[in-house]
Scaffold this motif. Structure first.
Motif, PDB file in Angstrom:
ATOM      1  N   GLN A   1       0.833  -1.205   0.000  1.00 33.10           N
ATOM      2  CA  GLN A   1       0.000   0.000   0.000  1.00 33.10           C
ATOM      3  C   GLN A   1       0.866   1.254   0.000  1.00 33.10           C
ATOM      4  O   GLN A   1       1.833   1.345   0.749  1.00 33.10           O
ATOM      5  N   GLY A   2       0.523   2.179  -0.852  1.00 29.74           N
ATOM      6  CA  GLY A   2       1.255   3.438  -0.902  1.00 29.74           C
ATOM      7  C   GLY A   2       0.608   4.478  -0.008  1.00 29.74           C
ATOM      8  O   GLY A   2      -0.448   4.243   0.576  1.00 29.74           O
ATOM      9  N   LYS A   3       1.262   5.598   0.075  1.00 29.07           N
ATOM     10  CA  LYS A   3       0.722   6.694   0.895  1.00 29.07           C
ATOM     11  C   LYS A   3       0.006   7.681  -0.012  1.00 29.07           C
ATOM     12  O   LYS A   3       0.561   8.110  -1.023  1.00 29.07           O
ATOM     13  N   PRO A   4      -1.189   8.033   0.335  1.00 28.91           N
ATOM     14  CA  PRO A   4      -1.946   8.946  -0.524  1.00 28.91           C
ATOM     15  C   PRO A   4      -1.382  10.366  -0.485  1.00 28.91           C
ATOM     16  O   PRO A   4      -0.665  10.734   0.457  1.00 28.91           O
ATOM     17  N   TYR A   5      -1.727  11.114  -1.480  1.00 36.59           N
ATOM     18  CA  TYR A   5      -1.329  12.507  -1.514  1.00 36.59           C
ATOM     19  C   TYR A   5      -2.350  13.299  -2.311  1.00 36.59           C
ATOM     20  O   TYR A   5      -3.160  12.724  -3.053  1.00 36.59           O
ATOM     21  N   SER A   6      -2.306  14.579  -2.167  1.00 34.84           N
ATOM     22  CA  SER A   6      -3.195  15.428  -2.957  1.00 34.84           C
ATOM     23  C   SER A   6      -2.454  16.704  -3.331  1.00 34.84           C
ATOM     24  O   SER A   6      -1.618  17.204  -2.578  1.00 34.84           O
ATOM     25  N   ILE A   7      -2.746  17.167  -4.514  1.00 36.01           N
ATOM     26  CA  ILE A   7      -2.183  18.430  -4.989  1.00 36.01           C
ATOM     27  C   ILE A   7      -3.364  19.337  -5.304  1.00 36.01           C
ATOM     28  O   ILE A   7      -4.236  18.971  -6.097  1.00 36.01           O
ATOM     29  N   GLY A   8      -3.388  20.469  -4.672  1.00 40.46           N
ATOM     30  CA  GLY A   8      -4.545  21.341  -4.848  1.00 40.46           C
ATOM     31  C   GLY A   8      -4.162  22.792  -4.971  1.00 40.46           C
ATOM     32  O   GLY A   8      -2.982  23.151  -4.984  1.00 40.46           O
ATOM     33  N   VAL A   9      -5.165  23.584  -5.086  1.00 41.20           N
ATOM     34  CA  VAL A   9      -4.981  25.031  -5.170  1.00 41.20           C
ATOM     35  C   VAL A   9      -5.563  25.650  -3.906  1.00 41.20           C
ATOM     36  O   VAL A   9      -6.689  25.330  -3.516  1.00 41.20           O
ATOM     37  N   ASN A  10      -4.775  26.466  -3.302  1.00 43.75           N
ATOM     38  CA  ASN A  10      -5.217  27.122  -2.074  1.00 43.75           C
ATOM     39  C   ASN A  10      -5.733  28.519  -2.406  1.00 43.75           C
ATOM     40  O   ASN A  10      -4.998  29.354  -2.917  1.00 43.75           O
ATOM     41  N   LEU A  11      -6.999  28.723  -2.163  1.00 42.92           N
ATOM     42  CA  LEU A  11      -7.593  30.048  -2.368  1.00 42.92           C
ATOM     43  C   LEU A  11      -8.034  30.549  -1.002  1.00 42.92           C
ATOM     44  O   LEU A  11      -8.888  29.930  -0.367  1.00 42.92           O
ATOM     45  N   GLY A  12      -7.432  31.601  -0.558  1.00 41.38           N
ATOM     46  CA  GLY A  12      -7.708  32.015   0.819  1.00 41.38           C
ATOM     47  C   GLY A  12      -7.958  33.497   0.970  1.00 41.38           C
ATOM     48  O   GLY A  12      -7.562  34.316   0.148  1.00 41.38           O
ATOM     49  N   VAL A  13      -8.662  33.794   2.020  1.00 47.91           N
ATOM     50  CA  VAL A  13      -8.904  35.184   2.415  1.00 47.91           C
ATOM     51  C   VAL A  13      -8.425  35.331   3.846  1.00 47.91           C
ATOM     52  O   VAL A  13      -8.663  34.459   4.673  1.00 47.91           O
ATOM     53  N   GLN A  14      -7.762  36.419   4.106  1.00 47.78           N
ATOM     54  CA  GLN A  14      -7.220  36.612   5.448  1.00 47.78           C
ATOM     55  C   GLN A  14      -7.651  37.959   5.981  1.00 47.78           C
ATOM     56  O   GLN A  14      -7.634  38.956   5.261  1.00 47.78           O
ATOM     57  N   TYR A  15      -8.052  37.963   7.212  1.00 44.20           N
ATOM     58  CA  TYR A  15      -8.480  39.204   7.860  1.00 44.20           C
ATOM     59  C   TYR A  15      -7.562  39.473   9.038  1.00 44.20           C
ATOM     60  O   TYR A  15      -7.384  38.597   9.905  1.00 44.20           O
ATOM     61  N   LEU A  16      -7.001  40.641   9.043  1.00 43.22           N
ATOM     62  CA  LEU A  16      -6.076  41.011  10.100  1.00 43.22           C
ATOM     63  C   LEU A  16      -6.860  41.546  11.291  1.00 43.22           C
ATOM     64  O   LEU A  16      -7.612  42.511  11.158  1.00 43.22           O
TER      65      LEU A  16
END
Lengths: 192, 559
Positions: free
Chosen positions: B538-553
């Protein structure tokens, strides 16, 4: 602060050890009551295997609920009551206690005297086990455990009259068994 | 027991009771070991439930702590900005030059001969300064500003008269020489701080005129100041100046003002304020909250055995296996190849609520709570039918699945197995996880327009809440493992993963910024809870994605 504390009895130590989950204490409690409880379970179960299942389930309940034991009766009574209730539940789950259209005929208790000293434990146990489960249950609860028919009716979910009727039938069957055993015994003696 | 019942008891009952009441029968020798085993199982179940409960409690506490902390800092930040005096806010709404320090205003004003705008700056600065000192008396501040302007114009008088520049010159004074009265405002305007040579350069347009004109020039300057502040209206009544002179003076001053403003805007640009805000944004707040989500490509990396059928076809005395014909064996091999070739990523996504704490100027500690749904799917055309007998009742029953399910564990031993080919259909694998990441993010500026880059690394605990294997075929039932249905899931309950991400961000407002960038999530263990029991590595799973984020200070100082 108590200067002098009452020494704890062995039963109390046993109970506290079981509450603490000490396996050694649980084993001691099992060893103390297992033979008596096996006899109880055998009286209620149709087979030895089922008796063992009931006893296993009963002891698991005992260990799981021993902290609820209020010490208002001897521990043995409490354990026995759990075994009886477990047997009742076991038989109810297997639908062995259902009654279908049984006429409520209550025969009067005969004044005939019996002497069972000539019968071995296995023979008496075999007679009880040969009864239909619902007769077996009612006979055990009434004749041996000492419950009245009202209590039995509540425990088994039947009416008091049905309990009486079933007990009467169970008693009649046992009387018949004993009579036949006596007849065989007499024939055996005469033939000799 | 009632007396009636007692009366019913006969000899038979008493005999049975006396014999049975204390009867003893030895139980089976192994009965205690069975009880012991069940007790052990129950205890471990209790411990497990307790552990799960504590784990959930810890996660809940962590989230609550994060939320409460964020809220607290948000509240504290708001309270810190609320006590700002109205005069200060009023000042903030004035011209941008009003934010310059009072000391610099006169310095700029002095070298410029008779520049209205500079003098106006000086005036407004003085007014603002006074307003800070006494916010309730706006008119007094205006009067004071007039005095400051008058004092500022001292720089316009010749050096010999400027010897008294330390003293204020009342506007109404016709002669500068009698100005003996001290005004503290001069300290603000800095008239006396000017070096002599700098003051020497100061010339009013009318300074070439006679000495007698000088007070009038000052008067002109002062009188023109107020209308100018109100919108550069030319005064109607001009004393001591010819119309031509005045118009020239006004035109020059307007031109110079426009030039200076333009030059100022060009040099600093419109983004100056924003940049200052961005620069100050990081300096006065450490906490931030944000949301991130995005699609991803997920590879579950669950391996299937290459020779599955031989493994289950063997039928010896030593190990009785299921029976299968050669046709099924071929189909099984084809199904395995299909799984290898036709297993693709489906739409996966994740959502996270993050809280950040700035450790240094560029380094930020991030944590939060998120939800991930990883999906994959296989296009297959084979159905597996396993025939079992229930161990107790020996009732036969059939388990219909695809090649995926029987491959997860080697614990299956059907009495027979059949693999049939049907029309192609999809098998969808869905894994839903609650993720709790904790990591670091390094940020750096790109240019001066609010852009920045980031690189992040995190370790996350991913709690599997549900795993589903669904099909688009009516013949194959769906399987679902969750915490409610009691099914023993073959998948790992908790998986740790390392998350690496990078990208760019843009400051939208002083408090809000958006980021976008790729994110790689590598799980540190296989999907299966017991990979040793699986029939294939069994291998180890992985994922490649796009991070879309909003940040509030949080706690950003309001401008």
């Amino acid at each position: 602060m108590k200067l002098f504390t009452k020494p704890k009895s062995d039963e109390e130590k046993l109970i506290e050890g079981c509450i603490a989950g000490k396996r050694e204490m649980q084993r001691n409690l099992y060893d103390l009551y297992s033979k008596k409880m096996m006899a109880v379970c055998l009286r209620y179960a149709p087979t030895n295997f089922e008796a063992e299942d009931i006893m296993q389930e009963g002891f698991i309940k005992v260990f799981a609920n021993i902290q609820n034991f209020k010490r208002d009766c001897p521990l043995e009574f409490w354990v026995r009551r759990i075994m009886v209730n477990t047997a009742l539940k076991h038989l109810r789950q297997k639908s062995l206690l259902t009654v279908s259209h049984e006429t409520e005929e209550v025969a009067s208790i005969s004044s005939e005297t019996y002497n069972l000293t000539g019968y071995s434990m296995d023979e008496l146990m075999g007679m009880i086990q040969s009864l239909a489960p619902r007769y077996q249950m009612v006979f055990n609860l009434y004749a041996i455990e000492g419950y009245n028919h009202k209590e039995i009716g509540e425990m088994m979910g039947i009416s008091e009259g049905t309990s009486k009727s079933q007990y009467s039938r169970a008693r009649a069957i046992l009387q018949d068994m004993l009579a036949r055993q006596d007849h065989k015994f007499k024939e055996h003696v005469i033939s000799k | 027991m009632s007396s009636a019942n007692k009366q019913e008891r006969g000899s038979l009952e008493e005999q049975f009771r006396s014999r049975m009441q204390d009867a003893e029968v030895s139980p089976a020798p192994d009965l205690w070991s069975r009880i012991d085993h069940e007790l052990t199982v129950n205890e471990s179940r209790v411990y497990k439930e307790r552990f799960i409960m504590y784990r959930q409690l810890a996660a809940a506490c962590f989230v609550l702590f994060m939320l409460a902390g964020a809220l607290l800092y948000y509240q504290v930040g708001n309270q810190a900005t609320q006590p700002v005096a109205p005069a200060e806010q009023q000042m903030a709404t004035n011209s941008s030059s009003s934010s310059s320090t009072p000391a610099t205003a006169p310095v700029k004003a002095a070298p410029t001969p008779g520049t209205f705008s500079d003098q106006a700056q000086t005036g407004s600065a003085a007014a603002g300064t006074l307003a800070e000192a006494n916010t309730t008396d706006r008119s007094a501040a205006a009067d004071e500003s007039t005095n400051r302007l008058a004092a500022a114009t001292i720089g316009a008088v010749p050096a010999k008269n400027r010897a008294v520049a330390g003293s204020a010159i009342p506007v109404s004074q016709p002669d500068a020489g009698v100005q003996k009265e001290d005004l503290p405002a001069l300290a603000i305007t800095g008239g006396t701080d000017q070096p002599a040579d700098a003051q020497e350069q100061v010339q009013l347009p009318g300074s070439a005129e006679t000495e007698g004109n000088r007070p009038k020039e000052q008067s002109v300057v002062v009188r023109q100041r107020l209308p100018e502040e109100k919108g550069l209206l030319l005064p109607k009544n001009i004393e001591g100046l010819g119309e031509t002179q005045y118009k020239t003076l006004a035109a020059e001053s307007m031109l110079k003002k426009d030039e200076k403003q333009e030059a100022l805007q060009n040099s600093l640009g419109n983004s100056t304020k924003k940049e200052q805000a961005i620069a100050s944004a990081g300096s006065n707040s450490r906490w931030s909250v944000g949301m991130a989500s995005g699609p991803s490509y997920f590879n579950q990396n669950i391996g299937l055995p290459e020779q599955m059928m031989p493994a289950v076809m063997h039928n010896s005395f030593a190990a009785a296996g299921p029976t299968a014909d050669a046709f099924s064996a071929r189909n099984m091999e084809s199904a395995r190849e299909e799984y290898d070739d036709n297993t693709d990523a489906a739409f996966s996504y994740g959502m996270e609520v993050r809280a950040g704490f700035r450790l240094t100027k560029k380094l930020k500690l991030l944590s939060g709570l998120g939800f991930i749904q990883n999906s994959a799917r296989t296009k297959t055309s084979f159905i597996f039918r396993q025939f079992w007998f229930k161990p107790t009742t020996r009732e036969p029953y059939e388990l219909v699945s695809t090649i995926f399910m029987p491959s997860l564990t080697n614990g299956f031993s059907p009495d027979s197995i059949a693999v049939e080919q049907t029309n192609p259909f999809y098998v969808n694998y869905q894994y839903r996880q609650i993720t709790v990441p904790i990591g670091l993010q390094y940020e750096g500026k790109i240019g001066s327009r609010g852009w920045h880059w980031y690189a992040s690394g995190a370790l996350a605990a991913n709690f599997l809440t549900e795993s589903k294997i669904t099909t688009t075929s009516d013949k194959v039932p769906d399987f679902s493992y969750n915490n409610n249905n009691g099914e023993v899931s073959p998948f790992r309950k908790v998986q740790f993963s390392s998350n690496i991400g990078a990208g760019i961000g843009k400051q939208i407002t002083e408090s809000v910024s958006v980021v976008v960038g790729p994110e790689f999530r590598s799980y540190l263990s296989s999907m299966l809870a017991n990979p040793d029991q699986a029939l294939a590595p069994q291998g180890k799973p992985y994922s490649i994605g796009v991070n879309l984020g909003v940040q509030y200070l949080l706690g950003q100082e309001k401008k």
